[in-house]
Design a protein around this motif. Structure first.
Motif, PDB file in Angstrom:
ATOM      1  N   HIS A   1       0.855  -1.105  -0.177  1.00  0.00           N
ATOM      2  CA  HIS A   1      -0.075   0.029   0.094  1.00  0.00           C
ATOM      3  C   HIS A   1       1.120   1.165  -0.114  1.00  0.00           C
ATOM      4  CE1 HIS A   1      -3.071   2.890   1.209  1.00  0.00           C
ATOM      5  NE2 HIS A   1      -3.957   1.996   0.990  1.00  0.00           N
TER       6      HIS A   1
ATOM      7  N   LEU B   1      -6.680   8.063   5.312  1.00  0.00           N
ATOM      8  CA  LEU B   1      -7.427   6.739   5.146  1.00  0.00           C
ATOM      9  C   LEU B   1      -8.884   6.833   4.855  1.00  0.00           C
ATOM     10  CD1 LEU B   1      -6.388   4.896   8.425  1.00  0.00           C
ATOM     11  CD2 LEU B   1      -5.317   4.530   6.074  1.00  0.00           C
TER      12      LEU B   1
ATOM     13  N   GLU C   1     -10.709   4.738   1.926  1.00  0.00           N
ATOM     14  CA  GLU C   1      -9.794   3.386   1.766  1.00  0.00           C
ATOM     15  C   GLU C   1     -10.802   2.392   2.161  1.00  0.00           C
ATOM     16  OE1 GLU C   1      -6.893   2.407   0.924  1.00  0.00           O
ATOM     17  OE2 GLU C   1      -5.873   4.169   0.602  1.00  0.00           O
TER      18      GLU C   1
ATOM     19  N   GLY D   1      -8.211  -4.746   2.345  1.00  0.00           N
ATOM     20  CA  GLY D   1      -8.389  -3.334   2.938  1.00  0.00           C
ATOM     21  C   GLY D   1      -7.545  -3.147   3.815  1.00  0.00           C
TER      22      GLY D   1
END
Length: 312
Positions: A174, A187, A190, A239
């Motif tokens: 990531h 974030l 996301e 995730g």
């Protein structure tokens, strides 16, 4: 048939002498002889053949001896068990915990209890999230629970056993994984992996509150029942997630942890129990826990209204 009659019979059967048996029982010989005669009348058989020089068991007495020993031994065991339970040396204590975040604290407690009180049985209930553990302690279905502060529940007492921080778990490829710290607002948008909503997980509650404090709602695309599965999904690229430092022992390819930028979001782990729980075994476990899981030095952290711990 009275217990003292059986004790008198056993003493005479083992001593084969009324005088010695009476001294062993700390009583006079005539009352002992009367007890044996009453016992023989009640049974309808003669237990001893006696004359002025000797005492010996009859066939009926021989048959009666071992069952009487068994009865008195069982009674002695029951008495000792009751006294041990009253002192907290014997009994059963139900403990609720959530696996990954208790991987260090729980073994410390269980090993210490086994060493100090081997007759206490610890009944462990895993995947008991902090809010659920608190509910079950409050309703009496658990004796002891691993929870997180704050706890505002009448009749429930807590003791802090550790402090941890919220951190970010990311797939190793990531873009944010290259940073030393991850800003919460980075974030936004996301995909998140987390515990199920309304599961009783305070980690999920803390994640949602932290994201809301940064101005967004986390978009949860996958839910899982435990931290091990959640971290496997993160490593697989499904995730990101927010978790606590006590979970960082879960290490696998494709997974990294990064601290959050800004003031740390701290959470305090604690043991919870009902103040009116009458279990002496629980009191013994709590006493052992004082040494096995001591309260960290320093003041209790009171989290702020936006970046703190949600109510358990």
């Amino acid at each position: 048939m009275e217990l003292r009659h059986l004790e008198g019979f056993l003493a005479v059967a083992e001593e084969l002498h009324f005088g010695r048996a009476a001294r062993r029982l700390r009583m006079a010989q005539p009352p002992l002889s009367q007890q044996i005669r009453r016992l023989e009348r009640e049974l309808g058989v003669q237990l001893f053949e006696r004359n002025t020089r000797s005492v010996r068991l009859t066939g009926a007495g021989e048959s009666f001896l071992e069952p009487v020993r068994a009865v008195l031994d069982a009674l002695d065991t029951a008495v000792r068990a009751a006294r041990a339970a009253g002192r907290g040396e014997y009994g059963r204590v139900g403990i609720g915990f959530a696996g990954a975040s208790s991987h260090e604290t729980l073994p410390l407690l269980t090993r210490a209890v086994r060493a100090a009180h081997p007759a206490i049985e610890l009944v462990m209930t895993g995947q008991t999230y902090a809010n659920v553990a608190l509910d079950r302690v409050a309703d009496g279905s658990l004796d002891l629970g691993f929870v997180r502060l704050p706890v505002n529940r009448p009749g429930v007492e807590v003791r802090v056993i550790g402090e941890e921080e919220l951190v970010c778990a990311l797939p190793s490829d990531h873009p944010l994984a290259a940073r030393e710290e991850v800003p919460l607002d980075a974030l936004a948008g996301e995909p998140f992996v987390s515990f199920p909503a309304n599961s009783g997980s305070t980690v999920r509650d803390a994640m949602v509150e932290a994201c809301e404090s940064a101005g967004f709602d986390p978009r949860v695309v996958q839910e899982a029942p435990d931290s091990y599965t959640i971290m496997a999904l993160v490593a697989a690229g499904v995730g990101v997630t927010l978790t606590v430092t006590s979970v960082q022992h879960i290490q696998q390819n494709g997974l990294v942890y990064r601290p959050l930028a800004g003031p740390p979001i701290r959470r305090q782990a604690a043991l919870a129990w009902r103040t009116d729980n009458p279990s002496a075994a629980l009191r013994s476990v709590l006493a052992v826990a004082e040494t096995a899981l001591p309260t960290p030095p320093g003041p209790v952290t009171r989290p702020g209204p936006r970046r703190g711990t949600p109510a358990d």
